[in-house]
Design a protein around this motif. Sequence first.
Motif, PDB file in Angstrom:
ATOM      1  N   TRP A  73       0.866  -1.176   0.000  1.00 55.88           N
ATOM      2  CA  TRP A  73       0.000   0.000   0.000  1.00 55.88           C
ATOM      3  C   TRP A  73       0.899   1.221   0.000  1.00 55.88           C
ATOM      4  O   TRP A  73       1.882   1.275   0.738  1.00 55.88           O
ATOM      5  CB  TRP A  73      -0.901   0.015   1.226  1.00 55.88           C
ATOM      6  N   GLN A  74       0.548   2.216  -0.829  1.00 55.45           N
ATOM      7  CA  GLN A  74       1.317   3.450  -0.891  1.00 55.45           C
ATOM      8  C   GLN A  74       0.380   4.648  -0.721  1.00 55.45           C
ATOM      9  O   GLN A  74      -0.764   4.621  -1.185  1.00 55.45           O
ATOM     10  CB  GLN A  74       2.051   3.560  -2.232  1.00 55.45           C
ATOM     11  N   PHE A  75       0.893   5.683  -0.061  1.00 54.92           N
ATOM     12  CA  PHE A  75       0.126   6.901   0.161  1.00 54.92           C
ATOM     13  C   PHE A  75       0.769   8.049  -0.612  1.00 54.92           C
ATOM     14  O   PHE A  75       1.993   8.258  -0.541  1.00 54.92           O
ATOM     15  CB  PHE A  75       0.085   7.244   1.655  1.00 54.92           C
ATOM     16  N   ASN A  76      -0.068   8.762  -1.363  1.00 57.53           N
ATOM     17  CA  ASN A  76       0.421   9.893  -2.141  1.00 57.53           C
ATOM     18  C   ASN A  76       0.501  11.118  -1.222  1.00 57.53           C
ATOM     19  O   ASN A  76      -0.501  11.801  -0.974  1.00 57.53           O
ATOM     20  CB  ASN A  76      -0.516  10.172  -3.318  1.00 57.53           C
ATOM     21  N   GLY A 128      -6.289  11.653   1.305  1.00 58.70           N
ATOM     22  CA  GLY A 128      -5.596  11.590   0.021  1.00 58.70           C
ATOM     23  C   GLY A 128      -5.814  10.264  -0.683  1.00 58.70           C
ATOM     24  O   GLY A 128      -6.738   9.512  -0.370  1.00 58.70           O
ATOM     25  N   GLN A 129      -4.927   9.972  -1.626  1.00 57.46           N
ATOM     26  CA  GLN A 129      -5.032   8.763  -2.440  1.00 57.46           C
ATOM     27  C   GLN A 129      -4.092   7.672  -1.922  1.00 57.46           C
ATOM     28  O   GLN A 129      -2.909   7.929  -1.662  1.00 57.46           O
ATOM     29  CB  GLN A 129      -4.696   9.068  -3.905  1.00 57.46           C
ATOM     30  N   TYR A 130      -4.654   6.468  -1.823  1.00 60.85           N
ATOM     31  CA  TYR A 130      -3.892   5.286  -1.411  1.00 60.85           C
ATOM     32  C   TYR A 130      -3.906   4.299  -2.572  1.00 60.85           C
ATOM     33  O   TYR A 130      -4.960   4.007  -3.136  1.00 60.85           O
ATOM     34  CB  TYR A 130      -4.504   4.645  -0.170  1.00 60.85           C
ATOM     35  N   THR A 131      -2.748   3.774  -2.909  1.00 58.73           N
ATOM     36  CA  THR A 131      -2.613   2.846  -4.038  1.00 58.73           C
ATOM     37  C   THR A 131      -2.323   1.440  -3.522  1.00 58.73           C
ATOM     38  O   THR A 131      -1.377   1.229  -2.762  1.00 58.73           O
ATOM     39  CB  THR A 131      -1.488   3.275  -4.987  1.00 58.73           C
TER      40      THR A 131
END
Length: 230
Positions: A73-76, A128-131
């Motif tokens: 999981w990544q956070f922008n 925000g956006q999480y990928t």
Amino acid sequence: MEVQWNGAEPTRRLPKHTAAGVIFSLLLGVWSTGALEMSVGKIPFLEAVNGSTVMLPCTYTSCIGIQDLYFNWQFNENGTMVKVCESVIPEEGVLPPVTILRERVEFVGSDKGNVSILLWNITFDDQGQYTCFGRNPKEKLKNHSAIFTLIVVDELRVVDNTLTIIIASAVGGGIALLMGFMWLKNLTLFILAKLEEKNKECLVSSSGIDNTENGLSGSKADSKATPKKK
């Protein structure tokens, strides 16, 4: 020496590069149908209150199976992708240990293709956006991802349903009016049919009476006109 043409054309073969292209396209189509897919659900966003705990959903599927599937999981964060957690799933049905790289994060996935996470006591900084990212070595390390958006608010907005209620009332009233009109129409047709049936019965009865009276009067007239023999 004269060569004669017998009318049959020689069989044409596709160029080697064309045949190879067709085969490659077919293989690519079959491979694409079994490719890894990362999904965050049909609704890829969530609006949550500051201080609450939320789940960021993500699942993976693959028709060709997995082997050493890497996911994270990544956070922008202001344009920079920051890892939240990561792990490697050796094979299907195995729940691997997950490395947590951010505070207030908990892995809540399972061994059935679920790699969801929880965010505890969210703040406005978590918005925000999480990928959700995945890479399956069986697919020549092709990358797959899905984006989930988290919106943090002070309080949930109260939705004004006045317009919805007005529209629903208007539609309901229209339906009720239409049903009332159809009922009145059917009742009117029923009454008219009964009146017409009654009128037919009256006509038949009066016609029978007239025929009877005419027959009786004719008989009397004939009997009076016949002279008596002495």
